[in-house]
Scaffold this motif. Sequence first.
Motif, PDB file in Angstrom:
ATOM      1  N   SER A  21       3.340   2.133  -4.634  1.00  0.00           N
ATOM      2  CA  SER A  21       3.577   3.102  -3.482  1.00  0.00           C
ATOM      3  C   SER A  21       2.573   3.530  -2.650  1.00  0.00           C
ATOM      4  O   SER A  21       2.754   3.413  -1.590  1.00  0.00           O
ATOM      5  CB  SER A  21       4.329   4.389  -4.330  1.00  0.00           C
ATOM      6  N   ARG A  22       1.410   3.480  -3.251  1.00  0.00           N
ATOM      7  CA  ARG A  22       0.028   3.803  -2.422  1.00  0.00           C
ATOM      8  C   ARG A  22      -0.270   2.435  -1.937  1.00  0.00           C
ATOM      9  O   ARG A  22      -0.654   2.632  -0.498  1.00  0.00           O
ATOM     10  CB  ARG A  22      -1.008   4.129  -3.369  1.00  0.00           C
ATOM     11  N   LEU A  23      -0.018   1.178  -2.309  1.00  0.00           N
ATOM     12  CA  LEU A  23      -0.437   0.035  -1.584  1.00  0.00           C
ATOM     13  C   LEU A  23       0.593  -0.025  -0.408  1.00  0.00           C
ATOM     14  O   LEU A  23       0.040  -0.604   0.729  1.00  0.00           O
ATOM     15  CB  LEU A  23      -0.160  -1.325  -2.560  1.00  0.00           C
ATOM     16  N   ARG A  24       1.827   0.276  -0.463  1.00  0.00           N
ATOM     17  CA  ARG A  24       2.679   0.149   0.686  1.00  0.00           C
ATOM     18  C   ARG A  24       2.204   1.110   1.826  1.00  0.00           C
ATOM     19  O   ARG A  24       2.143   0.849   2.905  1.00  0.00           O
ATOM     20  CB  ARG A  24       4.068   0.594   0.301  1.00  0.00           C
ATOM     21  N   ARG A  25       1.617   2.261   1.543  1.00  0.00           N
ATOM     22  CA  ARG A  25       0.987   3.116   2.643  1.00  0.00           C
ATOM     23  C   ARG A  25      -0.163   2.255   3.130  1.00  0.00           C
ATOM     24  O   ARG A  25      -0.525   2.498   4.438  1.00  0.00           O
ATOM     25  CB  ARG A  25       0.646   4.510   1.888  1.00  0.00           C
ATOM     26  N   VAL A  26      -0.902   1.887   2.464  1.00  0.00           N
ATOM     27  CA  VAL A  26      -2.145   1.021   3.005  1.00  0.00           C
ATOM     28  C   VAL A  26      -1.693   0.062   3.957  1.00  0.00           C
ATOM     29  O   VAL A  26      -2.252  -0.112   5.204  1.00  0.00           O
ATOM     30  CB  VAL A  26      -3.245   0.595   1.720  1.00  0.00           C
ATOM     31  N   LEU A  27      -0.751  -0.734   3.250  1.00  0.00           N
ATOM     32  CA  LEU A  27      -0.211  -1.991   4.213  1.00  0.00           C
ATOM     33  C   LEU A  27       0.419  -1.599   5.519  1.00  0.00           C
ATOM     34  O   LEU A  27       0.470  -2.215   6.561  1.00  0.00           O
ATOM     35  CB  LEU A  27       0.734  -2.846   3.488  1.00  0.00           C
ATOM     36  N   ALA A  28       1.115  -0.155   5.333  1.00  0.00           N
ATOM     37  CA  ALA A  28       1.892   0.175   6.621  1.00  0.00           C
ATOM     38  C   ALA A  28       0.807   0.699   7.773  1.00  0.00           C
ATOM     39  O   ALA A  28       1.310   0.767   8.889  1.00  0.00           O
ATOM     40  CB  ALA A  28       2.664   1.477   6.115  1.00  0.00           C
ATOM     41  N   ARG A  29      -0.372   0.888   7.154  1.00  0.00           N
ATOM     42  CA  ARG A  29      -1.558   1.162   8.452  1.00  0.00           C
ATOM     43  C   ARG A  29      -2.103   0.099   9.158  1.00  0.00           C
ATOM     44  O   ARG A  29      -2.676  -0.021  10.131  1.00  0.00           O
ATOM     45  CB  ARG A  29      -2.541   1.973   7.824  1.00  0.00           C
ATOM     46  N   LEU A  30      -1.589  -1.286   8.911  1.00  0.00           N
ATOM     47  CA  LEU A  30      -2.188  -2.465   9.582  1.00  0.00           C
ATOM     48  C   LEU A  30      -1.382  -2.255  10.840  1.00  0.00           C
ATOM     49  O   LEU A  30      -0.215  -2.080  10.950  1.00  0.00           O
ATOM     50  CB  LEU A  30      -1.798  -3.679   8.821  1.00  0.00           C
ATOM     51  N   ALA A  31      -1.946  -3.167  11.921  1.00  0.00           N
ATOM     52  CA  ALA A  31      -1.442  -3.251  13.212  1.00  0.00           C
ATOM     53  C   ALA A  31      -0.105  -4.057  13.104  1.00  0.00           C
ATOM     54  O   ALA A  31       0.717  -3.734  13.788  1.00  0.00           O
ATOM     55  CB  ALA A  31      -2.415  -3.570  14.261  1.00  0.00           C
ATOM     56  N   ALA A  32       0.013  -5.001  12.273  1.00  0.00           N
ATOM     57  CA  ALA A  32       1.175  -5.953  11.834  1.00  0.00           C
ATOM     58  C   ALA A  32       1.335  -5.673  10.341  1.00  0.00           C
ATOM     59  O   ALA A  32       0.849  -6.520   9.594  1.00  0.00           O
ATOM     60  CB  ALA A  32       0.750  -7.446  12.241  1.00  0.00           C
ATOM     61  N   PRO A  33       2.063  -4.643  10.250  1.00  0.00           N
ATOM     62  CA  PRO A  33       2.355  -4.339   8.736  1.00  0.00           C
ATOM     63  C   PRO A  33       2.866  -5.460   7.830  1.00  0.00           C
ATOM     64  O   PRO A  33       3.553  -6.399   8.169  1.00  0.00           O
ATOM     65  CB  PRO A  33       3.353  -3.390   8.769  1.00  0.00           C
TER      66      PRO A  33
END
Length: 617
Positions: free
Chosen positions: A72-84
């Motif tokens: 769940s926390r990794l998804r939040r980090v990955l969502a912050r990428l310009a190209a998720p």
Amino acid sequence: MTGQPVQLRLIGPVQLAEQGRVLDVGPPQRQAVLAALAADAGTPVPVELLVDRVWGERPPDRARTALYAHVSRLRRVLARLAAPVRLDRRNGAYLLGIDRDRVDLHRFHRLLDQAKNPRCADDRRVLLLREALANWCGEPMAGVPGTWAAGLRRGTEPVLIGAAALWAQAELRLGHAAAVIDRLSDLIGRYPLAEPLVAAFMRALSAVGRQVEALQCYATTRDRLREELGAEPGSDLRDLHLAILRAGPDRPPTASVATTVRPAWPVPDPTQRPIPRQLPSLGAGFAGRVRELTAIEAAFAAAAYGGEAAVVAINGRGGVGCSALAIRAAHRVADRFPDGQLYVNLRGGGAGGQRERLIPVLHRFLRTLGVSLPARTGGIEEAAGMYHLATAGRRLLVVVDNARAAVDVRPLLPADPGCGAIVTSRRALVGLDGATHLHLEPLSEPEALDMLRQLLGARRVAAEPDAVAEVARWCGYLPLALRAAAARFAARPRWPLAELARRLADDRRRLDVLDLTELSMRHCLAGSFRDLSASADAKDHAAAAVFTRLARYDRDDLSSSDAAVHLCLPVTEAEALLERLVDARLLDSPAPGRFRMPHLLRLYALEQPHPVTDPAR
């Protein structure tokens, strides 16, 4: 990784970066989750495998809950990428939706494979290897805990070192000795016992007239090898040292010292003795086995540095894919054994004290190694002695497929340090002292589906996902059964896969569907049963009779006491026979005192004549 907007780094500390900006992934355990997903980027990784990679064989009670929280926390980090980057859940598995070329470890292997191509020119090879090694800034997955991460580190570092040596050789051929000295000075400080790097460094020093420093480098390496490993430098390093001594410190470097470059691992002069390449070709449709491949590479890491001969023994029931894993692993580690690879398929023969059957195998190995056999040859001891003499001083990989007993394997194993062997068998060969033992289970459902996708084509599988899942289930997730089912329908491209699932669902037809000339589950299962029924041991005969009787017992899972009642035997005797069947891979034992007969084995047992032998006698 120029031009890639997102980079996932595993060579060094685990990092997620975008356009030079490094994102905080989290604590080491979360880094382990990300690394475990990235190791199979683009492929579903079962939850059970993730738990095993992150926590090992003894996970905490709430490991799955902790895994879900990390995801769940990794998804939040990955969502912050310009190209998720997507992290999806699919059928009990997680899939990291990132281009494998954006993961530095996968990109490294791709570039290295291109650089190893014999047709690749040195200037192109240098560019490829510079890019491959650009992000090597420390040990792989530095700081990530767990045995899986440690095994991946042990397996990856020798490959990185080999790539660095290959790069140095290409640079030297182009006359770039100064660049080699500059880069290898740092690497040798981190890996002082890596002889391929030391050899390249000495050649570079000699190429610029610094022979005295090259000789001092050799002396330092030799002393450290003696002190830390109790070993002497390999023949490649010794020959180079002697060549520099003969050139003398005041003479300009000769071509033989300065510019004659050898491959990443020391190799013999091919004009003096043949280099066998006997490994079978890689088959299509290989899936899963990431943990096992990592463990095998880690076991051979010591051999790459000239340590003791490494032996990996793979066991598992018929059809589980021991041979495919052994051949795949052998190809992956072949570069570490430059004197060649020998292969033999014993087909289960030679056990029961009949080691004389190995004499033709040893003679074939000897001829392959360039040894002229005398007109009259003696017994197994003489043949094995000649073989061990012929392999002395070489770095060979030997693959012994389908062995029955440890006694049949020992004469075929080279004892020289730096050699290695991979052995497959149905039973665990516990008599192979010092071996790394790997037991194979059937594939997970996602791995089986991935294998069918490779064999049948992604479009065909995607069109009938439910039917494909049924096919995998009726095949027991066994690679051989999956291959047979796929082969049956590959020649019928217009047939729906639902028809294959329907035929496999019929107990009376299932083994017939999976019975092809080259891929026969029935023939495979018969081998294990024949080992017992044809044995001279009365207890083996009794166990074979128990096998066919248990198939008629209408319970998939039973205890020792249940079996004792069904067989009319005391519990201790019944359990002893059941354990013998487990050793022969004709029963599974999921827990102490619990036994299970997989459905394909049950169908085969039901085809056998009802036993006449009373196991109570």
